[in-house]
Design a protein around this motif. Structure first.
Motif, PDB file in Angstrom:
ATOM      1  N   GLU A   1      43.851  66.110  40.405  1.00 55.20           N
ATOM      2  CA  GLU A   1      44.690  65.102  39.380  1.00 55.20           C
ATOM      3  C   GLU A   1      43.911  63.885  38.802  1.00 55.20           C
ATOM      4  O   GLU A   1      43.459  63.029  39.872  1.00 55.20           O
ATOM      5  CB  GLU A   1      45.999  65.022  39.667  1.00 55.20           C
ATOM      6  CG  GLU A   1      46.987  65.695  39.026  1.00 55.20           C
ATOM      7  CD  GLU A   1      48.524  65.118  39.671  1.00 55.20           C
ATOM      8  OE1 GLU A   1      49.398  65.776  38.913  1.00 55.20           O
ATOM      9  OE2 GLU A   1      48.699  64.501  40.544  1.00 55.20           O
TER      10      GLU A   1
ATOM     11  N   ARG B   1      53.115  63.500  35.319  1.00 52.25           N
ATOM     12  CA  ARG B   1      53.853  64.598  35.983  1.00 52.25           C
ATOM     13  C   ARG B   1      55.012  63.756  36.883  1.00 52.25           C
ATOM     14  O   ARG B   1      56.319  64.203  36.807  1.00 52.25           O
ATOM     15  CB  ARG B   1      52.740  65.162  37.103  1.00 52.25           C
ATOM     16  CG  ARG B   1      53.628  66.000  38.187  1.00 52.25           C
ATOM     17  CD  ARG B   1      52.551  66.675  39.117  1.00 52.25           C
ATOM     18  NE  ARG B   1      51.785  65.814  39.714  1.00 52.25           N
ATOM     19  CZ  ARG B   1      52.226  64.920  40.782  1.00 52.25           C
ATOM     20  NH1 ARG B   1      53.571  64.835  41.178  1.00 52.25           N
ATOM     21  NH2 ARG B   1      51.476  64.095  41.449  1.00 52.25           N
TER      22      ARG B   1
ATOM     23  N   GLN C   1      47.320  62.011  34.478  1.00 53.92           N
ATOM     24  CA  GLN C   1      47.918  63.332  34.887  1.00 53.92           C
ATOM     25  C   GLN C   1      49.145  63.010  35.763  1.00 53.92           C
ATOM     26  O   GLN C   1      50.325  63.475  35.741  1.00 53.92           O
ATOM     27  CB  GLN C   1      47.050  64.427  35.267  1.00 53.92           C
ATOM     28  CG  GLN C   1      46.211  64.954  34.110  1.00 53.92           C
ATOM     29  CD  GLN C   1      44.987  65.720  34.738  1.00 53.92           C
ATOM     30  OE1 GLN C   1      44.478  65.625  35.907  1.00 53.92           O
ATOM     31  NE2 GLN C   1      44.343  66.499  33.792  1.00 53.92           N
TER      32      GLN C   1
END
Length: 137
Positions: free
Chosen positions: A48, A56, A52
């Motif tokens: 990641e 999330r 990101q």
């Protein structure tokens, strides 16, 4: 790429979410030292990017969909020793609520003048500068 601290722990990505004159903050059930109120944040998982991870974690913690705009800065947090990335995010959809009640006690939209009440030790300079320009004062 996952950033790691010297101890080998994954870095943390924090989402700086501004909407309607406030910045989104969460109060953790278990505080990290003086850190009780903070931005939605969590560990950057393998594979990641910090952007990101911030997107999330915001969804997992407060149920909102956001888009990462840019990384505001990175540092080793002076209170936790963790590698931190701060990511400015824009709201796509949803209303903030405690989606992860194992981790969070409450959420708040904090106005510019209220930030010192929530974070008395001050914010990371690039984050403060971003909020100074993004929030109505």
């Amino acid at each position: 790429m996952t950033e790691q601290t010297a101890a080998g722990r994954p870095g943390i990505a924090a989402a700086i979410v501004v909407q309607d004159g406030g910045v989104l903050m969460v109060r953790r059930r278990v505080s990290e030292g003086q850190l009780s109120w903070q931005f939605p944040a969590g560990e950057i998982e393998a594979g990641e990017t910090s952007e990101q991870a911030a997107v999330r974690e915001t969804h997992e913690e407060v149920g909102m969909s956001v888009t990462a705009l840019k990384v505001l800065g990175e540092r080793v947090h002076p209170k936790t020793g963790r590698s931190m990335s701060y990511v400015a995010c824009a709201v796509e959809s949803g209303t903030a609520y405690v989606a992860d009640d194992d981790e969070l006690a409450e959420v708040a939209w904090v106005r510019h003048a209220e930030i010192p009440e929530y974070v008395p030790y001050g914010l990371f300079d690039p984050v403060q500068a971003y909020l100074d320009s993004s929030l109505s004062q």
